[in-house]
Write an enzyme that holds these catalytic residues in place. Sequence first.
Site, mmCIF file in Angstrom:
data_model
loop_
_atom_site.group_PDB
_atom_site.id
_atom_site.type_symbol
_atom_site.label_atom_id
_atom_site.label_comp_id
_atom_site.label_asym_id
_atom_site.label_seq_id
_atom_site.Cartn_x
_atom_site.Cartn_y
_atom_site.Cartn_z
ATOM 1 N NE ARG A 160 166.731 69.313 33.721
ATOM 2 C CZ ARG A 160 166.256 69.543 34.922
ATOM 3 N NH1 ARG A 160 166.610 70.644 35.569
ATOM 4 N NH2 ARG A 160 165.424 68.694 35.496
ATOM 5 C CD GLN A 161 171.548 62.827 33.073
ATOM 6 O OE1 GLN A 161 172.375 61.946 32.855
ATOM 7 N NE2 GLN A 161 170.640 62.727 34.038
ATOM 8 N N GLY A 208 157.565 46.199 43.580
ATOM 9 C CA GLY A 208 157.637 47.475 42.876
ATOM 10 C C GLY A 208 157.635 47.380 41.367
ATOM 11 N NE ARG A 220 172.991 75.958 34.777
ATOM 12 C CZ ARG A 220 171.925 76.103 35.558
ATOM 13 N NH1 ARG A 220 171.911 75.536 36.757
ATOM 14 N NH2 ARG A 220 170.889 76.809 35.171
ATOM 15 C CB ALA A 227 162.955 78.635 41.415
ATOM 16 N N GLY A 228 166.544 78.639 41.118
ATOM 17 C CA GLY A 228 167.694 79.470 41.460
ATOM 18 C C GLY A 228 168.031 80.464 40.370
ATOM 19 C CE LYS A 248 172.123 79.812 33.471
ATOM 20 N NZ LYS A 248 170.883 79.170 33.904
#
Length: 314
Positions: free
Chosen positions: A99-100, A41, A197, A227-228, A195
């Site tokens: 996103r981190q 790999g 989260r 997509a939530g 919202k």
Amino acid sequence: MSFSRPLKLFTCNANRALAEEIASWLDLPLGDCEVMRFRDGEVQIRINESVRGADVFVIQPTCAPVNEHLMELLVTIDALRRASADRITAVIPYYGYARQDRKARPRDPITAKLVANLLTVAGVDRVVTMDLHAGQIQGFFDIPVDHLLAMPIIADYFSNLGGEDMVVVSPDLGGVTRARNLADRLGVPIAIVDKYRPEPNVSQVMHIIGKVANKRVILIDDIIDTAGTITQAAQALLDKGALEVYACCTHGVLSPPALERLAASPIKEVVITNTIPLGADKRIPLIKQLSVAPLFGQAISNIHRDLSVSTIFA
């Protein structure tokens, strides 16, 4: 630096279609590069042409499978550096791990910074990316970062729909600047979905700030993953009297169960760009894909000629 250096474009496996579009826009061939795997790999890269003294751009979003595509990019950069390329620019339309970007809890890693360190140590001289999840990621690098925006392409698309009864909505408080940018381009007001989260990929709509009744709504985000958030927000907006809801984003990650959620949602159309390839299994009638190749092509041309990149958005 002189732009008399030859300009060369290379790509790996993440989004060859976009790389070919960019190369076509620049009227250049893609460089001869083979991406292979050893039996265990490990990534093996072969650059089959001279890059000595060249101004090299490697086009590779770090989308799923993220670790595979990141390693392909790192190994390619190392190969080009050892082959005496004069300057190496990583063109990363979608920056994985963005996103981190901070410690949300004790002992969390800041993986977006780790990736920046890996790219720099591998030998990249410059990074070109688009719509980072967090703008401060530019500061994680000690090398130049050109941050492109898909907004002009998205705004142009929606301007053709007519905007007198439209409102642009941010699906969370963090995306207000993005929503206001689109709203200003279209000349329409904005609204905000408040919202909660509790954990990643889980969200709950609390309130809607602004007027959406009897309006056509454009929900805008940088990423649609599972997509939530988008589908919950769309239903909440319709419950508040919105006439119809469109959704748009730059990066269509579309991890399961995104397609099922979108198909079952009241959203009329989902507009994304091609920073991430849209596989045949994800090409559903609901999704409209716009190309960012001209923006990246112009940015590469300007960088190569030592011209300003910001003028693209003037």
